[in-house]
Write an enzyme that holds these catalytic residues in place. Structure first.
Site, PDB file in Angstrom:
ATOM      1  CG  LEU A 122     -41.285 -66.444  19.407  1.00 28.02           C
ATOM      2  CD1 LEU A 122     -39.976 -67.094  18.980  1.00 28.02           C
ATOM      3  CD2 LEU A 122     -41.046 -65.376  20.447  1.00 28.02           C
ATOM      4  CG  PHE A 145     -53.043 -58.491  13.034  1.00 21.86           C
ATOM      5  CD1 PHE A 145     -52.687 -59.647  12.374  1.00 21.86           C
ATOM      6  CD2 PHE A 145     -52.224 -58.029  14.045  1.00 21.86           C
ATOM      7  CE1 PHE A 145     -51.539 -60.334  12.722  1.00 21.86           C
ATOM      8  CE2 PHE A 145     -51.072 -58.709  14.407  1.00 21.86           C
ATOM      9  CZ  PHE A 145     -50.722 -59.867  13.732  1.00 21.86           C
ATOM     10  CG  LEU A 146     -58.943 -53.269  10.401  1.00 22.90           C
ATOM     11  CD1 LEU A 146     -59.687 -54.573  10.656  1.00 22.90           C
ATOM     12  CD2 LEU A 146     -59.602 -52.130  11.179  1.00 22.90           C
ATOM     13  N   GLY A 169     -55.091 -56.599   1.918  1.00 26.62           N
ATOM     14  CA  GLY A 169     -54.049 -57.033   1.000  1.00 26.62           C
ATOM     15  C   GLY A 169     -54.161 -58.499   0.659  1.00 26.62           C
ATOM     16  CB  CYS A 183     -48.114 -69.399  13.130  1.00 28.21           C
ATOM     17  SG  CYS A 183     -46.545 -69.745  13.947  1.00 28.21           S
TER      18      CYS A 183
END
Length: 459
Positions: free
Chosen positions: A176, A275-276, A279, A286
């Site tokens: 999730l 996810f690239l 920041g 998690c």
């Protein structure tokens, strides 16, 4: 997306969309994972009873109130309760009596004395349930656990349950994303079934029949592999995030632009853009604790060298927080003492009120410790933040947080913050300086409005 979810949540009116007959399910633990799973299973047509030791949480859910923020879930809870197929209790005997398939959805936080996962809640839940299992049943782990946990719990259950070896264990890891939990439960990108017998596989296929019929891919494996899938996935995602943030450090040293670098890399189909995003880095309940527990477990197994790279992944992620503080200090002229900082964001990610290991609050605390006067605003996480960080100051709106600020720092990329009019906000602050910790703002629009704009890895 919302239309598709609504169609699936109205599955009662769609032939073949509801499992026939509905299974009798218990869900142990009604936190973020458990409450979502229980509600969605009831929506899919199963008879579900949720079990928790917290009577306040149980009372809220039975009254139709979700005890955390998750888009779309309150509406589904109301729908599920109205069918009569969903209820919540604190009585483990009742849960054992009313269900044949029991999902374990309790938390596995990091231990206070090591990097290892704390399995106390998992062990207690399974032990308590086992004492009441007097007939054949399936216990299904969804919690994220170290590899080998299922085998240990199997021996425990066989020793404690009146039904003995008639009780089997399976593992069905969860994937999730907070803010998308309903979608990820009702329309997952895959289902993983770790089983030890055809009977256990058949029970899981019955439970998830509506999703399987809708074409969701199923990976069937042994228990060990199923336990490993979640931590392996999280480790890979964490590595991607820290990789681009490592490149941001290189960009800062050379004058290159990490935003353009990430865009160029994303066009490579072997790499992809998800996810690239550079920041402030990852947080939440998690990724940080899962990669640390994974490192600890591989060391126990004697293969710690294989995951040694995760130590640097973790270290890169942590460094981004200090680098954000440094960037604010630079914009303030080199000294944070007395600097008024508007901190936009407290949750670890948008569309969530979760502040576990939240980079935003970590940065806000570090700024305050360095002498800055910090005011924090977040659309959903204010109550949780106040409880966990009472030493910080909080505002009731963006404008209130920004009033008189010397530096504005964006720490959580809520859409509300993305859409801020830099001209309007400029009227509230003392100095138009902004640090975009999430690469979420339109740099040119802010600079055109007279702001000194800075972001990690960008000139």
């Amino acid at each position: 997306m919302r239309t598709e979810l609504h169609e699936l949540s109205d599955a009662d009116h769609r032939p073949g969309a509801v499992a026939e007959p509905g299974q009798r399910i218990s869900v142990i633990g009604t936190g973020y994972l458990g409450a979502t799973h229980a509600i969605c299973m009831a929506v899919l047509g199963h008879d579900v009873i949720g079990l928790d030791v917290d009577p306040r949480k149980v009372g809220w859910l039975n009254d139709g109130r979700v005890p955390f923020f998750e888009p779309g879930l309150p509406e589904l809870l109301e729908k599920a309760l109205a069918t009569g197929r969903l209820s919540f209790t604190t009585d483990p005997a009742l849960a054992a009596a009313r269900a044949d398939v029991h999902f374990v959805c309790v938390g596995t936080p990091q231990r206070k004395d090591s990097l290892a996962a704390d399995l106390a809640h998992v062990d207690a839940s399974v032990s308590t349930l086992a004492h009441h299992l007097d007939r054949r049943a399936l216990i299904v782990g969804k919690s994220t656990v170290p590899i080998g946990t299922a085998a240990r719990l199997t021996a425990l259950v066989h020793r404690l349950a009146p039904a003995g070896e008639e009780v089997e264990l399976a593992w069905n890891p969860e994937f999730l994303r907070e803010g998308f939990a309903v979608e990820d439960t009702l329309r997952p990108d895959r289902l993983v079934f770790g089983v030890g017998s055809p009977w256990a596989l058949g029970r899981l296929q019955d439970v998830f029949a509506p999703l399987i019929e809708a074409g969701v891919p199923v990976v069937t494996s042994d228990l060990q592999t199923a336990e490993l899938v979640k931590v392996a996935a999280n480790s890979f995602l964490a590595t991607k995030i820290s990789y681009i943030n490592a490149m941001a450090e290189v960009c800062e040293a050379t004058g290159a632009d990490v935003h353009h670098l990430a865009e160029a890399l994303a066009h490579d189909q072997r790499i992809g853009g998800r996810f690239l995003r550079p920041g402030l880095g990852f947080g939440g309940g998690c990724l940080p604790k899962d990669i640390r527990a994974f490192m600890h477990r591989t060391e126990e197994l004697g293969v710690g060298q294989a995951t040694a790279f995760l130590r640097e992944v973790d270290a890169i992620n942590t460094r981004r927080r200090q680098r954000t503080v440094d960037l604010v200090r630079e914009m303030a002229g080199g000294d944070l003492v007395g600097t008024r900082v508007c901190a936009l964001g407290a949750a670890f990610k948008p569309d969530s009120d979760d502040i576990r290991d939240a980079p935003a609050l970590d940065v806000a605390s570090m700024l305050q410790a360095a002498g800055a006067h910090v005011r924090v605003y977040d659309p959903q996480a204010m109550e949780n933040a106040r409880r966990a960080y009472p030493q910080l100051c909080y505002a009731g709106s963006v404008a209130e947080a920004a009033l008189g600020a010397d530096v504005v720092v964006l720490l959580t990329e809520w859409n509300q913050f993305r859409s801020i009019d830099p001209h309007h906000l400029g009227a509230e602050v003392t100095h138009r300086r902004v640090v975009d910790g999430r690469h979420a703002l339109d740099a040119e629009a802010w600079r055109s409005a007279g702001w000194d704009y800075r972001a990690l890895g960008r000139p």
